[in-house]
Design an enzyme around this catalytic site. Structure first.
Site, PDB file in Angstrom:
ATOM      1  N   SER A  98     -12.919   2.983  -5.719  1.00  0.00           N
ATOM      2  CA  SER A  98     -12.448   3.289  -7.065  1.00  0.00           C
ATOM      3  C   SER A  98     -11.743   4.641  -7.152  1.00  0.00           C
ATOM      4  O   SER A  98     -10.695   4.839  -6.553  1.00  0.00           O
ATOM      5  CB  SER A  98     -13.612   3.192  -8.036  1.00  0.00           C
ATOM      6  OG  SER A  98     -13.158   3.292  -9.358  1.00  0.00           O
ATOM      7  N   ASP A 102      -6.909   4.571 -11.899  1.00  0.00           N
ATOM      8  CA  ASP A 102      -7.708   5.056 -10.778  1.00  0.00           C
ATOM      9  C   ASP A 102      -7.360   4.190  -9.548  1.00  0.00           C
ATOM     10  O   ASP A 102      -6.478   3.331  -9.623  1.00  0.00           O
ATOM     11  CB  ASP A 102      -9.208   5.022 -11.115  1.00  0.00           C
ATOM     12  CG  ASP A 102      -9.716   3.616 -11.364  1.00  0.00           C
ATOM     13  OD1 ASP A 102      -8.902   2.760 -11.768  1.00  0.00           O
ATOM     14  OD2 ASP A 102     -10.912   3.353 -11.150  1.00  0.00           O
ATOM     15  N   ASP A 150      -8.518   1.634  -7.920  1.00  0.00           N
ATOM     16  CA  ASP A 150      -8.539   0.170  -7.927  1.00  0.00           C
ATOM     17  C   ASP A 150      -8.046  -0.396  -9.262  1.00  0.00           C
ATOM     18  O   ASP A 150      -8.210  -1.592  -9.534  1.00  0.00           O
ATOM     19  CB  ASP A 150      -9.927  -0.378  -7.575  1.00  0.00           C
ATOM     20  CG  ASP A 150     -11.000   0.016  -8.575  1.00  0.00           C
ATOM     21  OD1 ASP A 150     -10.841   1.049  -9.255  1.00  0.00           O
ATOM     22  OD2 ASP A 150     -11.999  -0.727  -8.697  1.00  0.00           O
ATOM     23  N   ASP A 186      -8.847  -0.501 -12.343  1.00  0.00           N
ATOM     24  CA  ASP A 186      -9.587  -1.158 -13.429  1.00  0.00           C
ATOM     25  C   ASP A 186      -9.600  -0.269 -14.671  1.00  0.00           C
ATOM     26  O   ASP A 186      -9.962  -0.709 -15.750  1.00  0.00           O
ATOM     27  CB  ASP A 186     -11.013  -1.588 -13.005  1.00  0.00           C
ATOM     28  CG  ASP A 186     -11.835  -0.474 -12.393  1.00  0.00           C
ATOM     29  OD1 ASP A 186     -11.302   0.636 -12.173  1.00  0.00           O
ATOM     30  OD2 ASP A 186     -13.029  -0.723 -12.118  1.00  0.00           O
TER      31      ASP A 186
HETATM   32 MG    MG Z   1     -12.168   1.904 -10.732  1.00  0.00          MG
END
Ligand code: MG
Length: 455
Positions: free
Chosen positions: A98, A240, A242, A244
């Site tokens: 992340s 960020d 990844d 999400d």
């Molecule tokens: Mg994330």
């Protein structure tokens, strides 16, 4: 029972320390063994340099335990979540750390409903790991790998929830900073396809995350701010590692805290939908309550953590959730955090108004927030919270779904034990700065007094 490897969101660690081929091999074998029925498992990774060795290890474990594997390549976490439900897979694995620095990596485990697995399943996996109860099958039952690219299908699904014609007509410019992360493969393309002029920063996949790093903090987003001002863009958005989460900036280059953007989404959503529920962790701003009151809606509180928000949305049929870290959950698309969905929805909201982004933000309720921490040994944390709860006057409202939250007339304080460090985190919010400082002082005192009396 406490979890040893799973944290707030999956397993994470430093490469060559916790995260080694041997560890990943054993852990992914345990994850595979936790599946009751064999089936299809979807695997993706963020852009980190160490993604391939981990992903290939994970794939090996699933093949050897008799599952079919679909490899999505480098993709954001929400693309894997979309793929799990879209392909009716048994599970999804995202190789990602992340927002952590490039020396970190790890895995998120996605359940068959597209949401991260709950704590019970995490504990079950850790038990299998410890006892090495793996479920390898004979040679002729091994699975096979299929490579698949679902990015366009994912983009197409998001496009269904925004008014592409209106966005095109508005002819907006957006600055996108994906931080060399997985969002680079989806968000710029999505925003172009809905008719925006897109300027990217750190938009190339780079396993060393050598641009601004993977955590979208205001200090790291200065280039995004500057570019927004220079080219007079309508807004900016950063992810960020990844993708999400989505952090937004207004047309003047001001980076907004996640609280502001989720409150804006909440207001817009409650205006346009009959289902006026908003799910958010206990640490979110009271602004979300003010908006819900104004719009005839309701806020549903959860413990801090995206899994709690997702599960609460499902159990209460809510369609919108948000976190102060910039996580937006748009249930019509999927009940998980989705950075690209958030970016497209913001474009939609701005396309339907004559106001600027900063105008919309200035109309939201204003609060002052403070954060602090106090050292406390792990073994005393529970006693300290109980002590605080027992000493506060009855006139103060107490919420204990995660830590202790004390709600006063003028504001609130949330005292939460850190899951990873021997500290309490203290969050305060009030209408004025002076009041926020006062409440912070009181909150710190409550902990110190409890510690003294317990020692
Ligand atoms: Mg994330």
């Amino acid at each position: 029972m406490d979890r040893k490897y799973f944290g707030t969101n999956g397993i994470r660690g430093i490469i060559a320390e916790l995260i080694t081929p041997a560890f990943i091999s054993k852990m992914s074998s345990a994850i595979a063994a936790s599946l009751k029925d064999k089936g299809t498992v979807v695997v993706g990774a963020d852009s980190r340099l160490t993604g391939p060795f981990i992903k290939n290890n994970v794939i090996s474990s699933f093949l050897a335990s008799g599952n079919e594997v679909i490899d999505l390549g480098v993709v954001p976490t929400p693309v894997v979540q979309y793929a799990v439900t879209h392909l009716q897979a048994k599970m999804g694995i995202v190789v990602t750390a992340s927002h952590n620095p490039p020396e970190f990596n790890g895995i998120k485990v996605i359940d068959d409903d597209g949401i991260e697995i709950d704590i019970e399943k995490q504990l079950e996996i850790e038990e299998i790991f410890e006892k090495e109860r793996f479920s390898n099958v004979s040679w002729n039952e091994n699975g096979s790998i299929t490579e698949m690219n679902l990015n366009q299908e994912y983009i197409d699904q998001i496009k269904q929830f925004v008014n592409v014609d209106r966005i095109k007509k508005k002819a907006m410019t957006v600055v996108v900073d994906t931080g060399n992360g997985a969002g680079s493969v989806v968000t710029p393309e999505l925003l172009r396809q809905i008719g925006m002029r897109v300027i990217t920063i750190n938009g190339n996949l780079d396993g060393r995350l050598s641009g601004r790093g993977s955590e979208p903090t205001p200090e790291k987003l200065r280039e995004m701010s500057k570019t927004t001002q220079q080219i007079k863009a309508n807004f900016s958005v950063a992810h960020d590692g990844d993708a999400d989460r989505a952090i937004f900036g207004d047309e003047n280059g001001n980076i907004l805290f996640g609280d502001k953007s989720i409150t804006l989404f909440e207001k817009w959503f409650m205006k346009h939908h009959d289902n006026k529920q908003f799910v958010t962790p206990i640490s979110s701003s009271s602004a979300v309550v003010d908006i819900a009151d104004e719009m005839g809606g309701k806020v549903l509180w959860t413990p801090v953590g995206c899994i709690f928000v997702s599960r609460k949305m499902i159990s209460s049929n809510a369609l919108l959730g948000g976190e102060e870290n910039g996580g937006l959950f748009y249930g019509l698309h999927q009940s998980v955090r989705d950075g690209a969905m958030a970016a497209a929805l913001m474009a939609h909201i701005l396309a339907e108004t004559e106001k600027t982004f900063s105008d919309l933000i200035s109309e939201l309720p204003k609060y002052h927030q403070k954060k602090n921490k106090v050292a406390c040994p792990n073994k005393l944390k529970k006693n300290v919270m109980e002590h605080i709860a027992s000493t506060i006057p009855e006139s103060v409202e107490l919420v204990d779904i995660d830590g202790v939250k004390l709600i006063y007339q003028e504001g609130w304080v949330l005292i939460r034990p850190s899951g990873t460090e021997q500290i309490f985190r203290i969050f305060v919010e009030a209408k004025t700065e002076i009041m926020a400082n006062e409440i912070m002082k009181d909150g710190m005192n409550l902990i110190q007094t409890a510690l003294q009396e317990l020692n």
